[in-house]
Design an enzyme around this catalytic site. Structure first.
Site, PDB file in Angstrom:
ATOM      1  N   LYS B  76      81.573  19.714  49.491  1.00 57.78           N
ATOM      2  CA  LYS B  76      81.062  19.410  48.259  1.00 57.78           C
ATOM      3  C   LYS B  76      81.269  17.828  48.123  1.00 57.78           C
ATOM      4  O   LYS B  76      82.425  17.461  48.293  1.00 57.78           O
ATOM      5  CB  LYS B  76      81.371  20.211  47.025  1.00 57.78           C
ATOM      6  N   SER B 151      77.207  24.663  40.231  1.00 55.35           N
ATOM      7  CA  SER B 151      76.802  23.317  40.937  1.00 55.35           C
ATOM      8  C   SER B 151      77.084  23.137  42.515  1.00 55.35           C
ATOM      9  O   SER B 151      76.522  22.407  42.892  1.00 55.35           O
ATOM     10  CB  SER B 151      77.620  22.385  40.081  1.00 55.35           C
ATOM     11  N   SER B 175      80.923  27.464  39.306  1.00 53.09           N
ATOM     12  CA  SER B 175      79.974  26.827  40.120  1.00 53.09           C
ATOM     13  C   SER B 175      80.421  27.116  41.754  1.00 53.09           C
ATOM     14  O   SER B 175      79.709  26.690  42.411  1.00 53.09           O
ATOM     15  CB  SER B 175      80.351  25.239  40.072  1.00 53.09           C
TER      16      SER B 175
END
Lengths: 99, 484
Positions: B76, B151, B175
């Site tokens: 990420k 997310s 997330s």
């Protein structure tokens, strides 16, 4: 619902420039929406003891405060928008006195 | 032999010399090339770097000393990987180059993993759909008209589309688990303190945790056992020993395990999600688990609690983006004050600004007691609910998300509608507990549904065992349509 002035006051505290009246209105609406929802917490009975959490923490997270130089300070400075001789450059903090 | 998508298959292939790490990495890079233009899962791919890492492994023997030998991993974009960009999905960090590598990533690389790319995410990990990325939304490999969740949407989409075998995400309120659910993957939010956050862009420091995505529970367990454990660079990382999570997974059983669920918590769940959840309960019961009802009366206040505490912490953490230390600086600012306000006003997106303002409000003079302090007390009540429930059961289950993947634009108008995507995951972060999402079926549109398992603090091993036993009883889960 927050007033327009309250939104501007929060934005100022948060160091956020809101560029237009439309943006101010957007945050007025959205902040109002969320704050209206979170008010439900005021109906709960809580006490100072309520904030105790039941998660086992390490007994001792403290350590000696030892200075360890970062191996590559140049890489840190490279990311700054304006650098001179290993310093971050900013406009003058104190304005010259008006004539 | 085709290149397998799972760690276990990759390791077996390497041992049998069916293919080499460079060949496997090439195959994954080819998939990225084919599917990423449609998905926007990656913000940066460095094929040359990945290939040279893989070639270096070609010369080595796959041994137990390198538990992630030749495993392609996607990271990420809110993790730092030295020499790679790290935008955290924000314009304000555009052009930022990481000066060092996050401990979690370094441990994977030291174990033989090959970083294949940095993945798209909601700006500063604030969002549940990946639509808050400054670099455009990521799409769900199961249906590109739908969101992958957020997310960590890019990390989920990357694994679901076969672009990487595993990926890392961060989970502050759901997330990792929510996108895992929406993309048909296993996703784990470890206990608070289990994994170092050094080198991870901070959002809400009392809630943030690093965790893995994988196609199977075994894969997620392998990643966590490699990266968990104390790090001198993160004072919140625990010194507790890290069990070998993969050991014993094959023989884990549900027999006699007490599994709790809270009926009142399940109200408002989409009927098809509820149906898959009920079927999962039936599978657990038929495998010998003992189901019991538990009461979690304060979980319904988790959303309000979270949306006071997380923004408060974010308003403090994001004060560092000031136009002085990082990439972006407003060109027309004349004073120091204007550098701050203009850079931040233009560099942050709307959701991040909303949350900074929420937090600033909750912490401001005259409001602190009514908002921040009270939310912190309710957090204790939520934590106490779980503590009480774990007196009756070993694990608590819920759906991971109240819906399956929704369409892009469907929930962007009203912040609360979007926030409700995380009603089952938020309380777990507030209580600091480990949570795991495992796929438990498809809805009538063919979209995955996730089952959330919540464990006692630091009982990741228990969760992996239960999830693994459940997976065996459930049977093989399908892959998203777009595969090589």
């Amino acid at each position: 619902m927050l007033s327009r002035e309250e939104v501007l006051r929060i934005a100022k505290l948060a160091r956020l420039e809101l560029a237009s009246e439309a943006e101010v209105a957007l945050y007025q609406r959205r902040l109002g929406r969320v704050l209206e929802h979170v008010r439900e917490l005021s109906s709960l009975t809580v006490s100072a003891e309520s904030s105790v959490r039941h998660v086992p923490a390490d007994a001792d997270a403290f350590r000696e405060d030892v200075v360890a130089p970062f191996p590559n300070p140049g890489a840190l400075l490279q990311n700054a928008p304006h650098v001179q001789d290993d310093h971050f450059v900013l406009p003058a903090v104190l304005e010259p006195e008006a004539e | 032999m085709g290149i397998p998508l799972e760690i276990a298959g990759l390791l077996e292939g390497y041992r049998k010399k069916a293919f080499k790490p460079s060949e496997a990495v090439d195959a994954f890079l080819k998939t990225i090339e084919a599917v990423n233009p449609g998905l926007n899962a990656f913000l940066e791919v460095r094929a040359d770097v990945a290939r040279s890492q893989a070639r270096a492994l070609d010369a080595k023997q796959p041994t137990d000393g390198l538990p992630l030998f030749g495993v392609p991993v996607a990271i990420k974009d809110n993790f730092l990987v030295e020499g790679w960009k790290a935008t955290a999905g924000s314009r304000i960090l555009e052009g930022y180059v990481s000066p060092y590598t996050a401990t979690s990533v370094q441990r994977l690389v030291d174990a033989g993993a090959v970083v294949i790319g940095k993945t798209n995410c909601d700006e500063f990990a604030m969002g549940s759909s990946n639509e808050n990325s400054a670099f455009g939304p990521c799409r769900n490999p199961w249906d590109p008209a739908r969101v992958p969740g957020g997310s960590s949407g890019g990390s989920a989409a990357a694994v679901a589309a076969g672009c990487a075998a595993i990926s890392l995400g961060t989970d502050t309120g759901g997330s990792i688990r929510q996108p895992a659910s929406l993309c048909g993957l296993v996703g784990v939010k470890p206990s608070y303190g289990r994994v170092s956050r050094y080198g991870v862009v901070a959002f809400a420091s009392s809630l943030d945790q690093v965790g893995p995505f994988g196609l199977t529970t075994w894969d997620a367990a392998r990643v966590l056992e490699v990266m968990a454990g104390h790090d001198p660079h993160d004072a919140t990382s625990s010194r507790r020993e890290v069990p070998r999570y993969t050991a014993g997974l094959a023989s884990a059983t549900l027999k006699g395990v007490r599994i709790g669920y809270a009926p009142a918590w399940l109200e408002g769940v989409e009927p098809e999600v509820r149906a898959r959840f009920d079927e999962a309960l039936a599978v657990l019961r038929s495998e010998g688990a003992v189901l019991c009802e538990v009461a979690l009366p304060h979980t319904k206040y988790a959303l309000s609690t979270y949306y006071l505490l997380a923004p408060s912490e974010a308003s403090s953490n994001l004060a560092r983006y000031d136009g002085v230390h990082y990439g972006l600086r407003s060109k027309d600012a004349r004073s120091g004050e204007e550098i701050y306000t203009r850079t931040r006003g233009r560099g942050f997106g709307p959701e991040v600004k909303l949350r900074i303002m929420l937090g600033t409000y909750a912490l401001s003079a005259g409001y602190y007691d009514a908002y921040y302090l009270r939310a912190n007390q309710v957090r204790g009540l939520i934590s106490g609910d779980f503590f009480g429930a774990f007196g009756k059961c070993d694990c608590i289950v819920s759906p991971t998300s109240p819906t399956t993947a929704f369409k892009l634009g469907e929930k962007t108008d009203d912040p609360l509608t979007m926030y409700l995507s995380d009603i089952f995951t938020l309380p777990v972060n507030l209580a600091g507990l480990p949570g795991l999402s495992v796929p438990c079926g498809l809805d009538s549109k063919g979209l995955p549904v996730g089952l959330q398992l919540i464990g006692r603090a630091f009982d990741e091993q228990g969760l992996f065992g239960l999830a693994s036993a459940y997976e065996r009883a459930r049977g093989k889960f399908p892959l998203a349509g777009e595969k090589r």
